[in-house]
Each structure stands twice: as structure tokens, then as C-alpha cells.
Enzyme design. Sequence first.
Site, mmCIF file in Angstrom:
data_model
loop_
_atom_site.group_PDB
_atom_site.id
_atom_site.type_symbol
_atom_site.label_atom_id
_atom_site.label_comp_id
_atom_site.label_asym_id
_atom_site.label_seq_id
_atom_site.Cartn_x
_atom_site.Cartn_y
_atom_site.Cartn_z
ATOM 1 N N SER A 40 0.830 -1.197 0.000
ATOM 2 C CA SER A 40 0.000 0.000 0.000
ATOM 3 C C SER A 40 0.874 1.262 0.000
ATOM 4 O O SER A 40 1.691 1.441 -0.891
ATOM 5 C CB SER A 40 -0.970 -0.039 1.187
ATOM 6 N N ASP A 152 -5.588 -3.967 -2.103
ATOM 7 C CA ASP A 152 -4.507 -3.551 -1.218
ATOM 8 C C ASP A 152 -3.710 -4.726 -0.638
ATOM 9 O O ASP A 152 -4.277 -5.690 -0.127
ATOM 10 C CB ASP A 152 -5.123 -2.745 -0.072
#
Length: 255
Positions: A40, A152
Site C-alpha cells: 500500500s 490492497d
Amino acid sequence: MAPKIGIALGGGGVRGFAHLGVLKVFKRQGIPINMVAGSSAGAIAASLVAVGADLNTVEQVLLSLNLKKLMNVGLHRTGFVDGNNLVETVRLLTKNKNIEDADIGLRIIATDLIKREIVEFDRGNIAEAVRASVAIPGIFTPVKKDGRVLVDGCVLNHCPDDVVKKMGADVVVAVDLEAAVSKEPANVFEVVLRSWELMSRGRVQSYADMVIYPIMEPVGQLDFSRCIDCLRMGEQAAESKVPEIKKLIASFSCD
């Protein structure tokens, strides 16, 4: 023989500016980085250091951007943010390089929703891999690639110290962006992010020789007003760990 130093950078939205602070201190203190992996927000920072980007210039560029506008919030079928503006910014900052062409070893972590497994990007365009890694469920639209639906990396690996170890690092330093304390969510986005963050924290770092926790104040993942604060917290946390890191490196060299 000098040990190979690997850095694992975790996710945390705006808190990712702390990674920039940590990396600047490592550079200033002469602590080498031989390989890096990120999830991320950590994937963005990992990519920048891996291509040898000037971190002071990166700081100036990022702080000059309107990050809310960069998010390009809208209503899409599978999320509120399409991520196109972010991809182009990362593409520019990483010189449109591929992972395999980075100056040091680089891995970018995402999650496959279909196969329910971790995806470790070790080749391909950096900006496109980062786009998958930052696709926060319910906020960013997922990325469809090679029959996968990617979101993610933090969903299954919020701070990929295990990946760095597997890459061959002798000394692993993880930077975990979990906030020391939290505050009441102010809107639906913060509720989603806080819930998702809690659910994604199942694995405690077990491969890291050192874990740095720079975020010592309540900072929401989308609190764009705290970018500089996070950067400074990263610098302060890294500076406090420098003697310990150098001792780690020295002790390994003597073994």
C-alpha cells in the site's frame, strides 16, 4: 563481509509520509538499503527508494500536490477512487521503470480477491503494481490483471518483512505505520478504513530484526493535513533507532 540490509514498509495511507522521513534518515546516516518491499503506502515509498529517486525532491513534489484532488474521488461501481491520477504521479516519480530495472531488489505486495492469496510483484511496470497495492477495499476500485482481481496488499500482508527476508536480507528492518492511539472516526471513509485496518493486522512481524513504529499520535489514513507531521515523526523515530541499527549491522559483520 557486509550484511545485506532489507527494509519492509507497511501501509497506512497518509501515514506513509513517515516512510519518507525514515528513508531520508537512513540515507543521511549512511545506512545502506540493498532490497525493499512495500504494501500500500509502503509500496509507493519502496518504489521511490528502489529507483534511486532524490528523496528531498520527492518530498517537495508530494507536499506541493493537492492530495485530495489526486485521489479523484467519484462514484464508481466498485469504489470511490479510480486511482488514475495516483498512477501517473508514481509513474513520473519512478521514471516509468519496471520492477526488474530498479537499482535495488524491489517487491510490491497486493492481494488477489479471487484466489484469496498474496501477490508479490517482482516484475512489470512499477506504477501499475503500486496501483494494485494501494487499492484499499471499498475506497479504491480493484485492479483487474491477468485474470486476477487485485486489492490492497495490507489485506493479507500489512508489513512484508517475510518477503524481504525471502529476498535474501541478512538484517530486516520493518516500518509499521500502526498509530499508537486513535480517535473517533469522522466520516464513513474513516469508519471503513479503521475497520479494514483492524481486520488486516493478523500477522505480527516475525522476520524483522527491528520494527520502527513512527506514528505516535492519532492520524487518520486520509488526514491530508498531517503529511508533514508524519514525515517528521518518521525522521524522529528513525534517528532514535540509528545507534541500534548500526550496532545490528556491526554485530552481523563480526559473526
